[in-house]
Write an enzyme that holds these catalytic residues in place. Structure first.
Site, PDB file in Angstrom:
ATOM      1  N   HIS A  96      45.594  24.803  53.717  1.00  0.00           N
ATOM      2  CA  HIS A  96      45.756  25.327  52.365  1.00  0.00           C
ATOM      3  C   HIS A  96      47.200  25.279  51.868  1.00  0.00           C
ATOM      4  O   HIS A  96      47.497  25.921  50.861  1.00  0.00           O
ATOM      5  CB  HIS A  96      45.288  26.783  52.300  1.00  0.00           C
TER       6      HIS A  96
ATOM      7  N   LYS B 122      48.834  35.678  39.346  1.00  0.00           N
ATOM      8  CA  LYS B 122      48.717  35.088  40.683  1.00  0.00           C
ATOM      9  C   LYS B 122      49.793  35.701  41.551  1.00  0.00           C
ATOM     10  O   LYS B 122      50.660  36.438  41.059  1.00  0.00           O
ATOM     11  CB  LYS B 122      48.857  33.570  40.640  1.00  0.00           C
ATOM     12  N   ARG B 123      49.757  35.404  42.837  1.00  0.00           N
ATOM     13  CA  ARG B 123      50.780  35.898  43.750  1.00  0.00           C
ATOM     14  C   ARG B 123      52.162  35.497  43.236  1.00  0.00           C
ATOM     15  O   ARG B 123      52.364  34.382  42.756  1.00  0.00           O
ATOM     16  CB  ARG B 123      50.522  35.319  45.140  1.00  0.00           C
TER      17      ARG B 123
ATOM     18  N   LYS C 261      55.384  29.090  42.396  1.00  0.00           N
ATOM     19  CA  LYS C 261      54.435  29.278  41.302  1.00  0.00           C
ATOM     20  C   LYS C 261      55.146  29.451  39.952  1.00  0.00           C
ATOM     21  O   LYS C 261      54.540  29.411  38.905  1.00  0.00           O
ATOM     22  CB  LYS C 261      53.517  30.461  41.592  1.00  0.00           C
TER      23      LYS C 261
ATOM     24  N   THR D 288      42.937  28.331  42.276  1.00  0.00           N
ATOM     25  CA  THR D 288      41.570  28.627  41.850  1.00  0.00           C
ATOM     26  C   THR D 288      41.552  29.463  40.574  1.00  0.00           C
ATOM     27  O   THR D 288      40.562  29.476  39.857  1.00  0.00           O
ATOM     28  CB  THR D 288      40.784  29.358  42.957  1.00  0.00           C
TER      29      THR D 288
ATOM     30  N   LYS E  83      38.929  29.524  37.178  1.00  0.00           N
ATOM     31  CA  LYS E  83      38.307  30.700  36.561  1.00  0.00           C
ATOM     32  C   LYS E  83      38.607  30.747  35.070  1.00  0.00           C
ATOM     33  O   LYS E  83      37.734  31.033  34.249  1.00  0.00           O
ATOM     34  CB  LYS E  83      38.809  31.971  37.249  1.00  0.00           C
TER      35      LYS E  83
END
Length: 832
Positions: free
Chosen positions: A373, A566-567, A572, A674, A678
């Site tokens: 991952h 998100k984290r 990111k 992911t 969504k």
């Protein structure tokens, strides 16, 4: 002793009569649990109403749960075991009601008690047994396996405390324990008769057995017990209920009575406390040696207990011919966390079952499968050899033997290539030798997959290139997905009703049927478009209410809802998002309002407790939000909020309301993502880099319905050789202005210097995230977003097309691919 005899008995499924699901029967059982089991009265606190309803529904799941187990445990049935250190389940009540198809009947039953489904379900704590995408993906996988009728058992850890609860104090992240099990968990069933013993410490003894064969035994260990707790995972209206088995650690029955009698009470109970630490908290901070040790304990605890349990199930059916074991089992290791399972299965087969090494290795590498991952080398777990020797001495010996035999294979393929041997060795040489867990997984598995097309390609081109050149047949891609039941049918009931009214309900089980919406995106379907916008507006009002409650910030539902949740991590790039917010704020202050679109920016996520930069980025977001939201000149044109304690239940409100989905990671860094899926399913448009599953989203919906920006992976690699961030400032006045405002302390007047570390990272030529290099492209793409938003008819068409194009991103498709290419299971009678 008696309760353990069932371990030896063959499995016999005694049929149960289904319980009635009409409102009257549901209400009667609800009252019985409330009164007789919980001892409460009508009008009691809502938490007891939730518990009574959960028990009422669990009774109804039990019929199908038992019959599903009975079918899966038939002789010769091939089963898969999904091992994951994380399962971010969220709440179970609403999801089970949807899958059982009794939402209306349950709502009617609750009316007699002057309460509603929403009030009752809000009492359920999120089962936060994961950090983010990895754990939520595992939960989505379990949902789809049940819906497809696949014989898959999930194995995880029953953490007493889940992912920490996040509070924001003066803009800073503050962590407090998330004791989600404080009031118990009505969905679970304890199965003490299936407890497993797990060894730690001690030493090994090599000896010759009675047949003259060399053997090894692991002795003097400090053991713990793994007690299983089962949770039902219901399939969508197909009478299949799979099992998620979560392990709790506890001390063995042995007790040092001499120490207790001598008054050494603390020492006497120390073993119990030490054992229970293993399942006490999700992912301890591993910045200390104690944290590293506890995390390795957790990983081995999961792998050992789960493998022993799978073997127990198999032998209980009368199986002892291990030549058939691999044909009936596959163990899917979710990332590197459970990969110690390769060595543990070897230990069990060789030391306990008495198999020869070659036979055991043939079994192991034909039933282990590994999902990677991450593209970040630092995230591929490594454990120091001294720590391994201390905790798992026998496992270390086995890993050394696996490595020695493997390196002989490498040397036969590439004679004299010592550099390749060093790169591929499971044991990394250096000052302190390290065990490379991803390498162990690759060597010991028959399948290695990435989770998006680009991710899988980058793995074989980069991190795993040597292994790919040795075993190309092992490597494959399985693009992630999310379950449409949780993320659309349950979370977005207004849109679900609208879609079902127009194309039927079949899409909930076959998301590809959303393609039927594409003709409705045409301009002539104006009535449908108006309904679509009305549903979105209602969802946005619901989110605005949540933001007001959690953040005390007023969001205007008519504005563009720009969302990144998100984290919190540098790759990111929440930092790039907040730089853009500062840019928008400067435009307002300078009166540059051409092509303006009012915008509400929502950011949320948790930073790892030991990740100082991520926590400082949270502070920056909150500091910018405070300035923007209190400046009268802004006049509602821009709002910024950081929603605390981001979790599954909040995402169920956020995803249906988002207009714009921020997926802005540095190209080549995000394995899949992911959240992007969504949001897409719920009609949000994506602004994103060419990274992870963004690429497949872009291909599915078309470039005209996606806001693409930024460097490509190859560009990032090329730029890294001579990255000069200050040059981007020299040629971009907007970027220079944003950096100048940060330097001036405009957002931290009372705390000078607190963002110096952020500035230093942005301006460093060694910044791996290339944040400033992508700034101008990102700003330009955001201007295209504003222009598109001004044409609401066009935006609505793009929104509908995003939903209509999202069918590929269902975990049903992902699981079908896992099964077709890796697991090769036969669905149960209720599967497709």
């Amino acid at each position: 002793m008696t309760k353990h005899l069932s371990n030896l008995a063959p499995y016999v499924a005694v049929p149960l009569d289904p319980l009635p699901n009409d409102a009257e029967a549901l209400g009667s059982d609800f009252q019985r649990y409330l009164s007789y089991y919980l001892g409460r009265f009508q009008g009691c606190p809502q938490v007891y109403m939730y518990e009574a309803l959960a028990y009422t529904l669990r009774d109804r799941l039990m019929v199908d749960w038992r019959s599903t187990w009975g079918e899966y445990l038939q002789p010769g049935k091939r089963r898969a075991y999904y091992m994951s250190l994380e399962f971010l389940i969220g709440r179970s009540l609403g999801n089970n009601l949807l899958n059982m198809g009794i939402c209306n009947e349950t709502q009617q039953a609750l009316l007699d008690y002057c309460t509603s489904m929403e009030e009752v379900s809000s009492q359920e704590p999120d089962a936060g047994l994961g950090n983010g995408g990895l754990g939520r993906l595992a939960a989505c996988f379990m949902d789809s396996c049940a819906t497809l009728g696949l014989p898959v058992v999930g194995y995880g850890i029953r953490y007493e405390y889940g992912m920490f609860r996040q509070h924001i104090n003066d803009g800073y992240q503050m962590e407090e324990p998330d004791h989600w099990l404080r009031d118990g968990n009505p969905w679970e069933l304890e199965r003490p008769e299936y407890s497993q013993r797990v060894q730690f410490g001690g030493h090994t003894e090599h000896y010759i057995d009675d047949d003259g064969k060399p053997k090894v035994r692991w002795v003097g260990s400090n053991d713990v017990l793994a007690i299983p707790f089962d949770m039902p995972i219901s399939g969508y209206r197909n009478k299949t209920v799979n099992t998620l088995r979560l392990w709790k650690s506890t001390a063995t029955d042995e007790f040092n009575l001499d120490e207790f009698n001598a008054g050494s009470y603390t020492e006497a109970v120390e073993a119990k406390n030490h054992a229970e630490h293993i399942s006490m908290v999700l992912y301890p901070n591993d910045s200390s040696e104690n944290g590293k040790e506890l995390r390795l304990r957790q990983q081995y605890f999961l792998a050992s207990a789960s493998l022993k349990d799978a073997i127990r199930l198999w032998e209980r059916q009368g199986n002892h011919d291990y030549s058939k074991f691999a044909a009936e089992h596959v163990f899917q290791m979710n990332d590197t966390h459970p990969t110690i399972a390769v060595a543990e299965l070897m230990r069990i087969l060789v030391d306990t079952k008495g198999l020869e090494w070659d036979d055991a290795w043939n079994i192991t590498r034909n039933c282990m499968a590994y999902t990677n991952h991450t593209l970040l080398p630092e995230a591929l777990e490594r454990w120091s050899v001294p720590l391994f020797a201390k905790l798992l001495p026998r496992l270390l010996e086995i890993i050394y033997e696996i490595n020695a035999r493997f390196l002989r294979e490498v040397s036969m393929k590439w004679p004299g290539d010592t550099g390749r041997q060093r790169r591929m060795s499971i044991i990394e040489e250096g000052g302190v030798k390290q065990v490379r867990m991803a390498w162990l997984a690759i060597v010991g598995s028959f399948s290695v997959n990435g989770v998006a097309a680009l991710h899988s390609q980058l793995l074989v081109d980069g991190l795993f290139r040597d292994f790919y050149e040795l075993w190309p047949e092992k490597f494959n891609n399985k693009t992630n997905g999310v379950t449409p039941r949780r993320w659309v049918a349950h979370a977005n009931q207004g849109m679900t009703a609208l879609i079902s009214e127009n194309i039927g309900e079949g899409w909930i089980r076959d998301l590809a049927q959303l393609e039927k919406l594409k003709p409705l995106a045409a301009p002539e379907h104006s009535a449908f478009h108006a309904q679509w916008r009305a549903v979105k507006l209602a969802n946005k009002q619901r989110l605005a209410d949540l933001v007001k409650k959690e953040c005390d910030v007023d969001f205007n539902p008519s504005a563009l809802f720009d969302v990144q949740v998100k984290r919190i991590h540098e790759y990111k790039r929440q930092l790039l998002n907040i730089l853009h917010v500062i840019h928008l704020y400067r435009r307002i202050k300078q009166g540059r309002l051409e092509n303006w679109a009012d915008r509400c920016v929502l950011i949320g996520g948790k930073a790892a407790p030991g990740y100082a930069m991520a926590k400082r980025i949270i502070k920056l977001i909150n500091s910018v939000a405070e300035v923007v939201n209190t400046d009268p000149e802004v006049n509602g044109r821009l709002k910024v909020a950081f929603i605390p304690n981001y979790r599954v239940s909040s995402m169920e409100i956020i995803a249906p309301a988002a207009d714009l989905s921020e997926q802005i990671s540095t190209a080549g860094k995000e394995a899949s993502g992911t959240g992007n899926m969504k949001f897409m399913m719920n009609g949000a448009l994506t602004i994103g880099t060419y990274d992870g599953a963004n690429i497949e989203i872009l291909e599915a919906v078309g470039e005209e319905n996606f806001f693409l920006f930024g460097l490509r992976d190859a560009d990032v690699a090329e730029l890294r050789r001579d990255y000069r961030p200050w040059t981007y400032m020299e040629r971009d006045d907007d970027l220079q202005g944003v950096i100048d405002w940060l330097r001036s302390g405009h957002f931290n007047m009372s705390e000078p210097g607190i963002f110096d570390m952020v500035l230093d990272a942005l301006l460093s030529p060694h910044d791996p995230w290339m944040t400033l290099a992508d700034f101008r492209s990102y700003v330009d793409a955001q201007e295209q977003v504003s222009l598109a938003w001004q044409d609401q008819a066009a935006w609505t068409r793009m929104s509908i097309l995003n939903t209509a194009s999202s069918g590929f991103f269902s975990t049903d498709r992902t699981m079908e691919e896992y099964n077709r290419d890796i697991w090769k299971l036969k669905p149960g009678a209720n599967g497709e």
